[in-house]
Design an enzyme around this catalytic site. Structure first.
Site, PDB file in Angstrom:
ATOM      1  N   LYS A  13       0.932  -1.043  -0.234  1.00 60.67           N
ATOM      2  CA  LYS A  13      -0.039   0.016   0.221  1.00 60.67           C
ATOM      3  C   LYS A  13       1.063   1.215   0.126  1.00 60.67           C
ATOM      4  O   LYS A  13       1.482   1.753   0.973  1.00 60.67           O
ATOM      5  CB  LYS A  13      -1.047  -0.231   1.184  1.00 60.67           C
ATOM      6  CG  LYS A  13      -2.252   0.617   1.212  1.00 60.67           C
ATOM      7  CD  LYS A  13      -2.055   2.277   0.707  1.00 60.67           C
ATOM      8  CE  LYS A  13      -1.485   3.075   2.047  1.00 60.67           C
ATOM      9  NZ  LYS A  13      -1.480   4.453   2.122  1.00 60.67           N
ATOM     10  N   CYS A  60      14.423  10.566   5.795  1.00 62.14           N
ATOM     11  CA  CYS A  60      14.691  10.368   7.228  1.00 62.14           C
ATOM     12  C   CYS A  60      15.858  10.513   7.769  1.00 62.14           C
ATOM     13  O   CYS A  60      16.327  10.779   8.980  1.00 62.14           O
ATOM     14  CB  CYS A  60      13.703   9.190   7.401  1.00 62.14           C
ATOM     15  SG  CYS A  60      14.236   7.674   6.743  1.00 62.14           S
ATOM     16  N   VAL A 107      -9.357   3.113   4.930  1.00 61.10           N
ATOM     17  CA  VAL A 107      -9.387   2.029   4.355  1.00 61.10           C
ATOM     18  C   VAL A 107      -7.987   1.397   4.546  1.00 61.10           C
ATOM     19  O   VAL A 107      -8.137   0.128   4.610  1.00 61.10           O
ATOM     20  CB  VAL A 107      -9.542   2.313   2.738  1.00 61.10           C
ATOM     21  CG1 VAL A 107      -9.306   0.881   2.054  1.00 61.10           C
ATOM     22  CG2 VAL A 107     -10.993   2.740   2.634  1.00 61.10           C
ATOM     23  N   GLU A 127      10.049   1.832  10.469  1.00 61.64           N
ATOM     24  CA  GLU A 127      11.236   2.572  10.299  1.00 61.64           C
ATOM     25  C   GLU A 127      10.701   3.983  10.278  1.00 61.64           C
ATOM     26  O   GLU A 127       9.831   4.476   9.281  1.00 61.64           O
ATOM     27  CB  GLU A 127      11.910   2.186   8.823  1.00 61.64           C
ATOM     28  CG  GLU A 127      13.224   2.975   8.936  1.00 61.64           C
ATOM     29  CD  GLU A 127      13.224   4.204   8.084  1.00 61.64           C
ATOM     30  OE1 GLU A 127      13.335   5.433   8.849  1.00 61.64           O
ATOM     31  OE2 GLU A 127      13.280   4.293   6.698  1.00 61.64           O
ATOM     32  N   GLU A 154      11.168  16.483  13.056  1.00 61.08           N
ATOM     33  CA  GLU A 154      11.432  16.397  11.928  1.00 61.08           C
ATOM     34  C   GLU A 154      10.609  17.311  10.957  1.00 61.08           C
ATOM     35  O   GLU A 154       9.507  17.236  10.869  1.00 61.08           O
ATOM     36  CB  GLU A 154      11.206  14.880  11.550  1.00 61.08           C
ATOM     37  CG  GLU A 154      11.457  14.559  10.138  1.00 61.08           C
ATOM     38  CD  GLU A 154      11.253  12.809   9.977  1.00 61.08           C
ATOM     39  OE1 GLU A 154      12.398  12.201   9.675  1.00 61.08           O
ATOM     40  OE2 GLU A 154      10.397  12.437  10.311  1.00 61.08           O
TER      41      GLU A 154
END
Length: 488
Positions: free
Chosen positions: A183, A293, A220, A259, A390
């Protein structure tokens, strides 16, 4: 201009399909804001169908036990990606806004090499270990440890480097013998759909083993975390969403790989070349508009060299600028969406509110698409929001330190622990400082850790588990110990 791949479709139980109710949503080019395609808006019925197909394929096909089949199919996928490379790279530039130079790294080449690496590993991996004979409780027994696939894996992936993260999950999971429902983020569904098309049209992967669904609705998508037929959720994204997935998976006690975020520190010691280190860190903070990241977004420098570091970082960012990702010289492209641009803009407002100043940048760029000026923030300490949270934009915060111990304290004074770097004129001194940083990856004097054979992941709120390397492959395996009466 290289032609783009066919329109995005879902892959469910071996068939390329639209959404079951026929609805779609637009795919935008972040450099222009213009629509470049449509993605199927997957429904709850689509997700349910993909889960059912993956469950059936795991339980009833030979995928989990036929190593030779898996090797052959993964080699077919690797070749299909190589054959499709030009179109795939062109799609990545216009859908993700990723500068072309990144295609030789995380944009395409490294993840495709990673698929080959994990397939090579699969050919030689020892799934059984002989523990020999022992006599626990006086019963002489022959013991074997067997590694078996986890089962059905839901892979939920972000928009920033989608092909890297898609393949870092799909490759090891399929190699291990798992079946997968992928997904992708609704900002970048097309590159994931293209993987599904290549699997359907160019490999012998059995129906249901690999599925791609592209729902826009979080509600969903959340079905993947709660459905008891899913054995594992592998997620890369924000820490806040990671917490929600972990909580949703708890009632069925699914295995969860996470992660998550990072706020990595680039430490420069007092014997380092401040110009080189500050310039390199500013360059890194600009790559793909800071949407990574593991990018070092805190530059931690000796107090006596602070002004010089700020000046070098600002000059570096000004020389890079923000350019169309299709420009061969682009380093910093757009951010992914208006939502992300507005998020970064709010952090720039907070920077001023907290007493910071902009050595360069500090504003959105008024042009079509979603653009932020590469920005260096000075005058804040490590307690500021910009140093702790972040941002996911081309924003670098420069923080002073008062020696090695203070630099370590600043680096570790964070909820995150994903990456970082240390620069020193003395490599042993740099390694000593690096050993004290609570982070999953760290570069010493410019070393590069990003490679298919190197585990990647974080400490603290940067996640659970490791991706890539043998450790990343073994995330998708369960351990079974078997004992039988010993002969003789």
């Amino acid at each position: 201009m290289t032609a783009l791949p066919p329109p995005a479709q879902q892959l469910i139980d071996g068939k390329l399909v639209g959404g079951s109710d026929g609805t779609t949503y637009p795919i935008l080019n972040p450099a222009t804001g213009e629509e470049i395609g449509q993605a199927p808006d997957g429904t709850a019925a689509d997700v349910e169908g993909a889960i059912a197909a993956a469950r059936r394929a795991f339980d009833e096909s030979g995928w989990a036990t036929d190593r030779d089949l898996r090797v052959r199919c993964l080699r077919q996928l690797h070749q299909a990606l190589l054959d499709d490379a030009d179109a795939f790279k062109a799609l990545t530039t216009v859908e993700v806004g990723m500068p072309g130079f990144m295609m030789g790294a995380a944009g395409f080449d490294v993840p495709v090499d990673g698929l080959k690496w994990v397939t090579d590993l699969l050919e030689i991996y020892e799934f059984e270990t002989d523990l020999g004979v022992a006599a626990p409780m006086g019963i002489k027994s022959q013991r074997t440890v067997r590694r078996e696939p986890v089962g059905v894996v839901a892979a939920i992936t972000p928009w920033n480097v989608p092909t890297q993260i898609n393949l870092a999950k799909i490759g090891p999971a399929l190699a291990a013998g798992c079946t997968v429902v992928l997904k992708p983020a609704p900002d970048t569904p097309w590159v994931a759909a293209e993987l599904g098309r290549l699997v359907a049209e160019h490999t012998d992967i059995p129906a249901g083993v690999f599925n791609v669904v592209t729902p826009r609705s979080n509600d969903v998508a959340a079905l993947l975390s709660t459905d008891p037929r899913v054995d594992m959720v592998s997620f890369t994204g924000s820490t806040s969403v990671g917490r929600a997935i972990m909580a949703a998976a708890a009632p069925t006690l699914k295995k969860v790989f996470l992660e998550l975020g990072g706020k990595s520190a680039a430490i420069v010691l007092d014997d380092a070349d401040i110009g080189s280190a500050a310039g390199a860190t500013a360059f890194a903070a600009c790559i793909h508009a800071g949407q990574g990241c593991a990018i070092t977004t805190r530059l931690v420098v000796p107090r006596e060299k602070y002004d010089e570091a700020v000046q070098v970082a600002a000059a570096t960012m000004e020389s890079i600028g923000a350019k169309d990702p299709a420009d061969p010289g682009a380093i910093c492209g757009p951010v992914i969406s208006q939502v992300q641009r507005d998020r970064v803009k709010e952090y720039l407002r907070v920077a001023v509110e907290e007493g910071g100043t902009f050595a360069t940048g500090g504003a959105v760029i008024d042009q079509p698409g979603f653009w932020i000026q590469p920005t260096v923030v000075a005058g804040l300490d490590n307690s500021s929001r910009l140093a702790q949270e972040e941002i996911f934009g081309p924003v670098l915060v420069v923080i002073p330190h008062d020696g090695d111990d203070d630099a370590v304290r600043i680096a570790n004074e964070s909820a995150y622990g994903l990456s970082g770097s240390v620069d020193s004129g003395d490599v042993e001194r740099a390694k000593s400082v690096a050993a004290r940083i609570r982070t999953g990856t760290i570069a010493v004097n410019g070393g590069v850790w990003f490679s298919p054979d190197a585990p990647f992941g974080g400490y603290k709120q940067s996640g659970i588990g490791r991706e890539m390397g043998v450790a990343g492959f073994e995330e998708y395996l369960e351990t079974k110990t078997i004992a039988e009466p010993a002969k003789g």
